[in-house]
Design a protein around this motif. Structure first.
Motif, PDB file in Angstrom:
ATOM      1  N   GLU A   5     -41.724  -1.794  -5.215  1.00  0.00           N
ATOM      2  CA  GLU A   5     -40.791  -2.717  -5.868  1.00  0.00           C
ATOM      3  C   GLU A   5     -39.769  -3.221  -4.865  1.00  0.00           C
ATOM      4  O   GLU A   5     -39.130  -2.423  -4.168  1.00  0.00           O
ATOM      5  CB  GLU A   5     -40.080  -2.018  -7.025  1.00  0.00           C
ATOM      6  CG  GLU A   5     -41.029  -1.627  -8.151  1.00  0.00           C
ATOM      7  CD  GLU A   5     -40.313  -0.950  -9.315  1.00  0.00           C
ATOM      8  OE1 GLU A   5     -40.962  -0.702 -10.335  1.00  0.00           O
ATOM      9  OE2 GLU A   5     -39.111  -0.657  -9.172  1.00  0.00           O
ATOM     10  N   GLN A   6     -39.603  -4.539  -4.828  1.00  0.00           N
ATOM     11  CA  GLN A   6     -38.644  -5.135  -3.905  1.00  0.00           C
ATOM     12  C   GLN A   6     -37.513  -5.804  -4.682  1.00  0.00           C
ATOM     13  O   GLN A   6     -37.726  -6.390  -5.736  1.00  0.00           O
ATOM     14  CB  GLN A   6     -39.332  -6.174  -3.002  1.00  0.00           C
ATOM     15  CG  GLN A   6     -40.326  -5.569  -2.044  1.00  0.00           C
ATOM     16  CD  GLN A   6     -40.863  -6.591  -1.081  1.00  0.00           C
ATOM     17  OE1 GLN A   6     -42.067  -6.853  -1.042  1.00  0.00           O
ATOM     18  NE2 GLN A   6     -39.971  -7.173  -0.275  1.00  0.00           N
ATOM     19  N   SER A   7     -36.318  -5.707  -4.109  1.00  0.00           N
ATOM     20  CA  SER A   7     -35.164  -6.345  -4.728  1.00  0.00           C
ATOM     21  C   SER A   7     -34.225  -6.880  -3.653  1.00  0.00           C
ATOM     22  O   SER A   7     -34.171  -6.317  -2.541  1.00  0.00           O
ATOM     23  CB  SER A   7     -34.432  -5.351  -5.633  1.00  0.00           C
ATOM     24  OG  SER A   7     -33.992  -4.229  -4.887  1.00  0.00           O
ATOM     25  N   CYS A  23     -36.670  -1.994  -0.599  1.00  0.00           N
ATOM     26  CA  CYS A  23     -38.057  -1.712  -0.992  1.00  0.00           C
ATOM     27  C   CYS A  23     -38.116  -0.274  -1.477  1.00  0.00           C
ATOM     28  O   CYS A  23     -37.805   0.660  -0.720  1.00  0.00           O
ATOM     29  CB  CYS A  23     -38.988  -1.912   0.198  1.00  0.00           C
ATOM     30  SG  CYS A  23     -40.703  -1.399  -0.068  1.00  0.00           S
ATOM     31  N   ASN A  24     -38.492  -0.088  -2.738  1.00  0.00           N
ATOM     32  CA  ASN A  24     -38.693   1.249  -3.301  1.00  0.00           C
ATOM     33  C   ASN A  24     -40.183   1.482  -3.506  1.00  0.00           C
ATOM     34  O   ASN A  24     -40.903   0.573  -3.933  1.00  0.00           O
ATOM     35  CB  ASN A  24     -37.976   1.380  -4.653  1.00  0.00           C
ATOM     36  CG  ASN A  24     -36.473   1.352  -4.527  1.00  0.00           C
ATOM     37  OD1 ASN A  24     -35.904   1.701  -3.496  1.00  0.00           O
ATOM     38  ND2 ASN A  24     -35.815   0.912  -5.581  1.00  0.00           N
ATOM     39  N   VAL A  84     -40.303 -15.697   2.673  1.00  0.00           N
ATOM     40  CA  VAL A  84     -40.479 -14.538   1.812  1.00  0.00           C
ATOM     41  C   VAL A  84     -40.635 -13.293   2.677  1.00  0.00           C
ATOM     42  O   VAL A  84     -41.395 -13.295   3.655  1.00  0.00           O
ATOM     43  CB  VAL A  84     -41.714 -14.691   0.894  1.00  0.00           C
ATOM     44  CG1 VAL A  84     -41.814 -13.505  -0.056  1.00  0.00           C
ATOM     45  CG2 VAL A  84     -41.647 -15.999   0.116  1.00  0.00           C
ATOM     46  N   TYR A  85     -39.916 -12.250   2.302  1.00  0.00           N
ATOM     47  CA  TYR A  85     -39.980 -10.980   3.020  1.00  0.00           C
ATOM     48  C   TYR A  85     -40.752  -9.984   2.175  1.00  0.00           C
ATOM     49  O   TYR A  85     -40.404  -9.727   1.023  1.00  0.00           O
ATOM     50  CB  TYR A  85     -38.573 -10.468   3.323  1.00  0.00           C
ATOM     51  CG  TYR A  85     -37.894 -11.318   4.365  1.00  0.00           C
ATOM     52  CD1 TYR A  85     -37.289 -12.516   4.029  1.00  0.00           C
ATOM     53  CD2 TYR A  85     -37.894 -10.937   5.710  1.00  0.00           C
ATOM     54  CE1 TYR A  85     -36.705 -13.325   4.997  1.00  0.00           C
ATOM     55  CE2 TYR A  85     -37.312 -11.731   6.678  1.00  0.00           C
ATOM     56  CZ  TYR A  85     -36.721 -12.925   6.308  1.00  0.00           C
ATOM     57  OH  TYR A  85     -36.146 -13.721   7.276  1.00  0.00           O
ATOM     58  N   PHE A  86     -41.801  -9.451   2.765  1.00  0.00           N
ATOM     59  CA  PHE A  86     -42.652  -8.477   2.076  1.00  0.00           C
ATOM     60  C   PHE A  86     -42.497  -7.093   2.701  1.00  0.00           C
ATOM     61  O   PHE A  86     -42.456  -6.950   3.924  1.00  0.00           O
ATOM     62  CB  PHE A  86     -44.125  -8.871   2.159  1.00  0.00           C
ATOM     63  CG  PHE A  86     -44.496 -10.072   1.338  1.00  0.00           C
ATOM     64  CD1 PHE A  86     -44.738 -11.293   1.950  1.00  0.00           C
ATOM     65  CD2 PHE A  86     -44.617  -9.979  -0.036  1.00  0.00           C
ATOM     66  CE1 PHE A  86     -45.087 -12.402   1.204  1.00  0.00           C
ATOM     67  CE2 PHE A  86     -44.971 -11.090  -0.793  1.00  0.00           C
ATOM     68  CZ  PHE A  86     -45.204 -12.306  -0.165  1.00  0.00           C
ATOM     69  N   THR A 105     -39.286 -10.673  -1.496  1.00  0.00           N
ATOM     70  CA  THR A 105     -37.949 -11.249  -1.730  1.00  0.00           C
ATOM     71  C   THR A 105     -37.950 -12.640  -1.115  1.00  0.00           C
ATOM     72  O   THR A 105     -38.198 -12.781   0.084  1.00  0.00           O
ATOM     73  CB  THR A 105     -36.851 -10.402  -1.076  1.00  0.00           C
ATOM     74  OG1 THR A 105     -36.730  -9.154  -1.756  1.00  0.00           O
ATOM     75  CG2 THR A 105     -35.510 -11.131  -1.121  1.00  0.00           C
ATOM     76  N   ARG A 106     -37.687 -13.624  -1.947  1.00  0.00           N
ATOM     77  CA  ARG A 106     -37.671 -15.013  -1.465  1.00  0.00           C
ATOM     78  C   ARG A 106     -36.259 -15.362  -1.014  1.00  0.00           C
ATOM     79  O   ARG A 106     -35.328 -15.349  -1.816  1.00  0.00           O
ATOM     80  CB  ARG A 106     -38.127 -15.965  -2.570  1.00  0.00           C
ATOM     81  CG  ARG A 106     -38.346 -17.397  -2.111  1.00  0.00           C
ATOM     82  CD  ARG A 106     -38.943 -18.226  -3.246  1.00  0.00           C
ATOM     83  NE  ARG A 106     -40.202 -17.656  -3.694  1.00  0.00           N
ATOM     84  CZ  ARG A 106     -41.395 -17.914  -3.172  1.00  0.00           C
ATOM     85  NH1 ARG A 106     -41.481 -18.743  -2.150  1.00  0.00           N
ATOM     86  NH2 ARG A 106     -42.469 -17.350  -3.654  1.00  0.00           N
TER      87      ARG A 106
END
Lengths: 111, 112
Positions: A5-7, A23-24, A84-86, A105-106
Motif C-alpha cells: 500500500e502506497q500513500s 510504502c507499507n 508516478v512513484y512505485f 503515488t502520482r
C-alpha cells in the motif's frame, strides 16, 4: 498474498517543496525497490533498498523491514520529479525477485 | 550498452490475432521478466526466466507464452488476443535474483 500500500495516492507540490512518500507491506520481503515512472512512461530504478537508508542527490529512502514500511524522501522538488512513484517488493523462496507493485503515488510538481 | 530494448513500441491487434513482443538485453543478465501495466495501476508479473531454457509463471500468465533460448532474448507470445490484454507491456532484467531491475521502454498494445 502480500499487500503493498502506497500513500498518498496523489500529491501536488510547488517547486522547491519537500515531500515524503510511504510504502507499507503486509509480510516479510526479500527486498524492496522504488521506481519513478516519468510522464513518457519510462520506468527508472531509484533505489534497491531491502533495509537501511540510501541517498542519491535530492532523493533518499529508508526501509524499516521489521516494521514493514519504507519511505521515499524528495527534497527541493523540481518539475522533472513529476510522474508516478512505485514501491515494489520481492517475495518467494530462493529469491527470483518476483516483484509485487503498489498502486503508486502520482506526483505533480508545479513551477 | 543499449540496456533493455523492446519492439514494437506500439501495436494494434484485432481480437483473435497473435503476435510476439520482443525483448533483448545486452547486459549479460541472467534474470528476465515480463510485466503488464493497466491504466492507473502498478505492474503485474506475467512470466520470468532465471536463465536460458528456464521459465516460470508469474502473477497473471493466462493467455501468454514465453521462451528463453538465449541469455539475451526473452520474447512474449500472445495467442488469440483478447480486449483484456490491452495494456502496456514492460520487459526487465537483472544480473542476479536479488538486485535492482532494469526496465525497457515498454510496448503499448491495443486489442480491438
Amino acid at each position: 498474498g502480500i499487500q503493498v500500500e502506497q500513500s498518498p495516492p496523489d500529491l501536488i507540490l510547488q517547486e522547491g517543496a519537500n515531500s515524503t512518500l510511504r510504502c507499507n507491506f503486509s509480510d516479510s520481503v526479500n527486498n524492496l525497490q522504488w521506481f519513478h515512472q516519468n510522464p513518457w512512461g519510462q520506468l527508472i530504478n531509484l533505489f534497491y533498498i531491502p533495509s537501511g537508508t540510501k541517498q542519491n542527490g535530492r532523493l533518499s529512502a529508508t526501509t524499516v523491514a521489521t516494521e514493514r514500511y519504507s519511505l521515499l524522501y524528495i527534497s527541493s522538488s523540481q518539475t522533472t520529479d513529476s510522474g508516478v512513484y512505485f514501491c515494489a517488493v520481492a517475495v518467494g523462496p530462493g529469491g527470483y525477485n518476483k516483484l509485487i507493485f503498489g498502486a503508486g503515488t502520482r506526483l505533480a510538481v508545479h513551477p | 550498452n543499449a540496456g533493455v530494448t523492446q519492439t514494437p513500441k506500439f501495436r494494434i491487434l484485432k481480437i483473435g490475432q497473435s503476435m510476439t513482443l520482443q525483448c533483448t538485453q545486452d547486459m549479460n543478465h541472467n534474470y528476465m521478466y515480463w510485466y503488464r501495466q493497466d491504466p492507473g495501476m502498478g505492474l503485474k508479473l506475467i512470466y520470468y526466466s532465471v536463465g536460458a531454457g528456464i521459465t516460470d509463471k508469474g502473477e497473471v500468465p493466462n493467455g501468454y507464452n514465453v521462451s528463453r533460448s538465449t541469455t539475451e532474448d526473452f520474447p512474449l507470445r500472445l495467442e488469440l488476443a483478447a480486449p483484456s490484454q490491452t495494456s502496456v507491456y514492460f520487459c526487465a532484467s537483472t544480473y542476479e535474483d536479488i538486485g535492482g531491475q532494469y526496465f525497457g521502454p515498454g510496448t503499448r498494445l491495443t486489442v480491438t
